[in-house]
Design a protein around this motif. Structure first.
Motif, PDB file in Angstrom:
ATOM      1  N   GLU A  33      28.406  90.741  87.481  1.00 27.82           N
ATOM      2  CA  GLU A  33      27.793  90.071  86.320  1.00 27.82           C
ATOM      3  C   GLU A  33      28.864  89.344  85.520  1.00 27.82           C
ATOM      4  OE1 GLU A  33      25.455  88.926  84.540  1.00 27.82           O
ATOM      5  OE2 GLU A  33      23.682  89.493  85.636  1.00 27.82           O
ATOM      6  N   ASN A  35      29.541  89.228  82.033  1.00 33.14           N
ATOM      7  CA  ASN A  35      30.284  89.873  80.939  1.00 33.14           C
ATOM      8  C   ASN A  35      29.754  91.296  80.730  1.00 33.14           C
ATOM      9  OD1 ASN A  35      27.953  89.734  79.216  1.00 33.14           O
ATOM     10  ND2 ASN A  35      28.442  87.601  78.788  1.00 33.14           N
ATOM     11  N   ALA A  36      30.430  92.015  79.827  1.00 37.90           N
ATOM     12  CA  ALA A  36      30.104  93.431  79.641  1.00 37.90           C
ATOM     13  C   ALA A  36      28.645  93.619  79.216  1.00 37.90           C
ATOM     14  CB  ALA A  36      31.039  94.032  78.590  1.00 37.90           C
ATOM     15  N   GLU A  37      28.168  92.697  78.401  1.00 35.33           N
ATOM     16  CA  GLU A  37      26.797  92.818  77.889  1.00 35.33           C
ATOM     17  C   GLU A  37      25.761  92.643  79.015  1.00 35.33           C
ATOM     18  OE1 GLU A  37      24.222  90.344  74.705  1.00 35.33           O
ATOM     19  OE2 GLU A  37      26.391  90.326  74.412  1.00 35.33           O
ATOM     20  N   THR A  38      25.950  91.609  79.842  1.00 33.25           N
ATOM     21  CA  THR A  38      24.981  91.377  80.932  1.00 33.25           C
ATOM     22  C   THR A  38      25.122  92.462  81.998  1.00 33.25           C
ATOM     23  OG1 THR A  38      26.480  89.807  82.018  1.00 33.25           O
ATOM     24  CG2 THR A  38      24.803  88.872  80.549  1.00 33.25           C
ATOM     25  N   GLU A  40      25.846  95.597  81.380  1.00 35.24           N
ATOM     26  CA  GLU A  40      25.143  96.762  80.858  1.00 35.24           C
ATOM     27  C   GLU A  40      23.628  96.572  80.980  1.00 35.24           C
ATOM     28  OE1 GLU A  40      26.751  98.110  77.083  1.00 35.24           O
ATOM     29  OE2 GLU A  40      24.791  99.034  76.676  1.00 35.24           O
ATOM     30  N   ALA A  41      23.190  95.345  80.713  1.00 40.10           N
ATOM     31  CA  ALA A  41      21.751  95.065  80.828  1.00 40.10           C
ATOM     32  C   ALA A  41      21.286  95.250  82.277  1.00 40.10           C
ATOM     33  CB  ALA A  41      21.456  93.644  80.346  1.00 40.10           C
ATOM     34  N   THR A  75      32.446  93.082  86.375  1.00 44.50           N
ATOM     35  CA  THR A  75      32.554  91.684  85.940  1.00 44.50           C
ATOM     36  C   THR A  75      33.722  90.998  86.648  1.00 44.50           C
ATOM     37  OG1 THR A  75      33.897  92.410  84.073  1.00 44.50           O
ATOM     38  CG2 THR A  75      31.543  92.123  83.655  1.00 44.50           C
TER      39      THR A  75
END
Ligand code: CAA
Ligand code: NAD
Length: 284
Positions: A33, A35-38, A40-41, A75
């Motif tokens: 993915e 970045n960290a946010e995507t 995690e999602a 990532t």
């Protein structure tokens, strides 16, 4: 070659489902993915889907944990280096996919590694052409929601080798999917038929012929479809639907593939359907 190490690029609606079904059959899966946010999602979506299976007593908690133990999200594209099969399921954008195919082609250490795309519409030949291994490039087109839908379209190009085609088919079948084979034309089999139908429903709604609810109820009760066409467009994502329509229109120049102005405006306004909380309907 037995495929044991699989990479999935993009852990959105489709990538998370693909990672889940691969993890379920025992493959070691690394999801890439941005970045960290995507990331995690993506992991959140896999957890949610497996939790639903546990809730419905289709899977026990130990089974869930084993599957989760086989799936990681990263990532760093370098974590794809040792993969034997990479299934690209990033956003439906040709330039983005071409760049990913170039990068993956550079870093995959196994010369026999297969590069597959889950694209809904982009000709696979164009993705293979940016690599040094076009004979190892195929389309593996899954359907949404991946854990539920029984179909995979296998798309081969004039360059794909017979052995790669057979291996990709065998792997998709090992996931419990029925595989149908399509030549490399935008939209393959299903979307070439399904997308103009979805666009026709948007045009009907835009023309004020009926409400969204009545169009959907019409097709659910009158044609026994599990979802009406506008509900389905929300489910697929309005952005993805528009990208697919644009690719189909570009390939065939048929007016019924042209994105209706309402669909274009809704995408521009960020109304992407279920994934953004609003499309033709609002979601909690
Ligand atoms: N992830 C995992 N499992 C899911 C799920 C999800 N997102 N959504 C539903 N399920 C499972 C449920 O767990 C349930 O399983 P069991 O029956 O084994 O318990 C089953 O699916 C039915 O779910 P529900 O009872 O909650 O809901 P439903 O009966 O309304 O079915 C649906 C939901 C399967 C999504 C159904 O509405 C449907 O088939 N819709 C049409 C889907 C479709 O046409 N997909 C293709 C889109 S086009 C495409 O994918 C190609 C492209 O390139 C754009
Ligand atoms: P999505 O928007 O839910 O997910 C796309 C994901 O790709 C996002 O999580 C995004 O962060 C990630 N991404 C973007 N650029 C990336 C990069 N450079 N590296 C890694 N990840 C990246 O979209 P989706 O619905 O999952 O669609 C993904 C692909 O699957 C598209 O090609 C689409 O056409 C195809 N597809 C979609 C459906 C559907 O019903 N939505 C069905 C079949 C196939």
């Amino acid at each position: 070659m037995a495929i044991e190490r699989v990479g999935v690029i993009g852990g959105g609606l489709m990538g998370s489902g693909i990672a889940e079904v691969c993890g379920r059959v025992g493959s070691d899966v690394v999801v890439h993915e941005i970045n960290a946010e995507t990331a995690e999602a993506a992991l959140g979506r896999i957890h949610k889907s497996l939790a639903r299976a546990v809730e419905r007593q289709k899977l026990d908690e130990a089974g869930r944990d084993e599957i989760l133990g086989r799936i990681s999200v990263s990532t760093d594209l370098a974590e794809q280096t040792d993969r034997q099969l990479v299934i690209e399921a990033a956003t439906e954008n040709e330039d983005l996919k071409k760049q990913l195919f170039r990068d993956l082609d550079e870093i995959l250490t196994d010369d026999n590694a297969i590069l597959a795309s889950n694209t809904s519409s982009i000709p696979i030949t164009r993705l293979g052409a940016v690599t040094k291994r076009p004979e190892s490039v195929v389309g593996l087109h899954f359907f949404n929601p991946v854990p539920v839908m029984a179909l995979v379209e296998l798309v081969t190009t004039v360059k794909t080798s017979d052995s790669v085609s057979a291996e990709a088919r065998a792997y998709a079948e090992s996931l419990g999917k029925t595989v149908i084979a399509a030549k490399d034309r935008a939209g393959f089999i299903v979307n070439m038929l399904l997308v103009p139908y979805m666009l026709a429903a948007v045009r009907m709604y835009e023309a004020g012929v009926a409400s969204a609810e009545d169009i959907d109820t019409g097709m659910k009760l009158g044609a026994n479809h599990p979802m009406g066409p506008l509900e389905l467009t929300d489910f697929v994502g309005l952005d993805t639907t528009k990208f697919v329509a644009d690719v189909l229109f570009d390939e065939f120049k048929e007016p019924f593939y042209a994105s209706p102005p309402l669909l274009t405006r809704m995408v521009e306004a960020g109304l992407l359907g279920r994934k953004s909380g609003e499309g033709f309907y609002k979601y909690g």
